[in-house]
Design a protein around this motif. Sequence first.
Motif: not given
Length: 442
Positions: A14, A17-18, A21, A212, A218, A221-222, A225
């Motif tokens: 996961t 993927d993050l 993106d 990143t 990031a 965003e964690m 998700r």
Amino acid sequence: MSAMYKTEVPQYGTLLDLVADINRATLEQDAALRGELEAGDELRRLDVERHGAIRLGTAQELADMRRIFRVMGMFPVGYYDLSVAGVPVHATAFRPVSDAALRNNPFRVFTSLLRLELIADAALRAQAEAILARRAIFTPRALELTALAEEAGGLTEAQAVEFVQEVTQTFRWHSEATVSHATYRQLHGAHRLVADVVSFKGPHINHLTPRTLDIDAAQAEMPRRGIAAKEVVEGPPRRKHAILLRQTSFKALEEPIVFAEDGADGSHTARFGEIEQRGMALTRAGRALYDQLLAGVRSMQGAGSASADYSERLAAAFQAFPDDLDQLRERGLAFFRWRVLDADGLARVAASGAAFDLQALRAQGLVAASPIVYEDFLPVSAAGIFQSNLGGAEQKSYAANAAQEAFEAALGAPVADEIALYEQSQQASVDAVRAQYAAVLN
Ligand code: OOG
Ligand code: NI
């Protein structure tokens, strides 16, 4: 190893993927950054960029690990003493050192060695030593192939494939602890890390870390998700021109284990995922300024226990660190790689008989300098990553004592001075421009 870790720790998938993106979105929005990365030939390596970490128990394990990493072109760089932060280990990072090898794949492994001498309880220390002395963390074939590579100066394609398979076994997770539940609890009582190193068959890879281009995005965003992020991003604050290394991680997962000796069920917390954003390497002067500013906000002792207004105080302190490429270069705070922009123009100046003057050539737009990426780690940040993944607010303290000589004796070799490597890299780029300039006159 990445594929193995993804099946072992699905949340790492996961995280990948993050990061993919966010990197895509960042590159779409920031043409200047894309250009910078292209100029530094870094775009190509962005997806293979990783670091990981393992924790070893004995000098022999460390010495053999060095031999194995050497087969893969990875060498020990830097010395990190984590005892000052209440973590009973010291460490180095195995990584490629030449510019060409780094461009190809900069994978690094932060490798810690447990310091049993810091455990106060002599009986427990002896028991831990005895347990570690019994284990073999490498497959016999991995050691055989390593010896073969050392003799022959390399491996055949088929041997290399087998070598990778064999060595990967060392980093595999074992849900079976080799000790009894009671022993585990005792080791855990001395320090969670002692339990993590001593209780298992081998040094499971405890995290892998993609790179990143926007760590703040990031971090934000964690949680969206469903990932439990650590509270603060380690390292310098967000800047226009990134320096050194910024890191964040998701908290280590509690995983079920079985105690082989008595069949009891338990759980263990060790494995996590991390994200890093790399910036430019700093000179000794730049690093001293970084250390000084960071110390004003946060000490090693305070690593992992940052207060609520931490990021504001960090940003305020770093106002004193220039965020302009010309200033960083002119004041000798960061390392740069020089390259020729206009070969014909350069040749004309050289033919005119003018003495070689890098600054003048730069002013005429004939050569350019771009920052060199920082490839190493930061002790205060590493301490923060360790702490946030040990769970709880537990903070042990040890009399701080760096022991680089003892570490190198265990390793069987000196560790490279990371700043000297950047100096060489910068110098080599200047020498190449100078050689091109001089060639015109021959
Ligand atoms: C290593 C922690 C340090 C980093 O990126 O600074 C580290 C560990 O937890 O074993 O990986
Ligand atoms: Ni890490």
